[in-house]
Design a protein around this motif. Sequence first.
Motif, PDB file in Angstrom:
ATOM      1  N   UNK A 128      -3.565   9.102   4.509  1.00 52.32           N
ATOM      2  CA  UNK A 128      -4.663   8.341   3.891  1.00 52.32           C
ATOM      3  C   UNK A 128      -4.091   7.061   3.297  1.00 52.32           C
ATOM      4  N   UNK A 160       0.808  -1.222   0.000  1.00 55.31           N
ATOM      5  CA  UNK A 160       0.000   0.000   0.000  1.00 55.31           C
ATOM      6  C   UNK A 160       0.837   1.264   0.000  1.00 55.31           C
ATOM      7  N   UNK A 161       0.153   2.392   0.155  1.00 54.19           N
ATOM      8  CA  UNK A 161       0.833   3.688   0.137  1.00 54.19           C
ATOM      9  C   UNK A 161       0.026   4.688   0.941  1.00 54.19           C
ATOM     10  N   UNK A 162       0.671   5.787   1.332  1.00 57.57           N
ATOM     11  CA  UNK A 162      -0.013   6.834   2.088  1.00 57.57           C
ATOM     12  C   UNK A 162      -0.104   8.093   1.256  1.00 57.57           C
ATOM     13  N   UNK A 163      -1.326   8.605   1.090  1.00 54.59           N
ATOM     14  CA  UNK A 163      -1.552   9.776   0.247  1.00 54.59           C
ATOM     15  C   UNK A 163      -2.110  10.916   1.101  1.00 54.59           C
ATOM     16  N   UNK A 170      -3.832   3.785   1.326  1.00 53.44           N
ATOM     17  CA  UNK A 170      -4.499   3.305   0.115  1.00 53.44           C
ATOM     18  C   UNK A 170      -3.972   1.924  -0.250  1.00 53.44           C
TER      19      UNK A 170
END
Lengths: 81, 222
Positions: B147, B101-104, B149
């Motif tokens: 956030x 995942x990743x954080x936006x 994702x």
Amino acid sequence: MKARIHVFYKDGVFDPQGNTVEESLKKMGFSRIKNLRIGRVIDLEVDYPSKEEAKREVTKMCEKLLANPVIESFKHEIMET
Amino acid sequence: MKIGIITFPGSNCDDDVYDSLMRSGGFELTKLWHKDTPELSDYKLIVLPGGFSYGDYLRCGAMAARSPIMEKVIEFAKRGGLVIGICNGFQILCESGLLPGALARNLSLNFICKDIKVTVETSKTPWTQTIEARSTLNLPIAHGEGRYIISEEDYQELIKNGQVVLTYQDNPNGSTHQIAGLCNKEKNVFGLMPHPERASDLRSKDGLKIWQSLKSFLGQQS
């Protein structure tokens, strides 16, 4: 040669900044717009023997650092100077 | 129990983590510099603290994830070593590929700094083994890009493997399925946006519960 790289959130990833700016434009009366997305432009000078090699290497740079493949997509152009 | 806390340029919670773990007792703490490449095999835990490594340039955690010490951390994690990433540390773990995942950017576009409630989703991790599943922790958050994702397909994997550790009760940043913290499939790498080290004294002591769980886990190991 110069390279110009564009990085955007992928289509499925909500872009709150783009959405807010789009809403502002609409409030200003620009109603015939949609899907405003804000991305990042990265310019750099590159020195490779051929345009093809420059393309390959810039693609690698994007994949390894300049874009996050989980949430971002990228495209780039190589320009002869 | 030897613990290494990494300082990247722009880390600002390294001393807070140090202080919090020190007061928790029983740990031997060492601060590590991002440019060094020390042998990590005698460490029991590596902490990637919060902050704004490299000024959040490019993407939060992107540059730090490529710093020299991270090669050692990745090796250490692949051998089963415990790694925790808090806030910016969580972003670094995602950027380095140790967590999916990743954080936006937060949905609200605001930097959110407040106390929130998270639900502990599982006790079956080294990080939560002494905390009751479905219980609530009061922890502070402080981030602009929190956030989380992940694709629906990968989320189903997380659920199948019991990797979701913490979920927000009132999703402040718009994270997918309210995810506030997760671990890898093997459970030895844990990333979370809330700051346990900032909840270990006067206001809330719930952060200490994570250190206590860790201590209990490490005690069973030795």
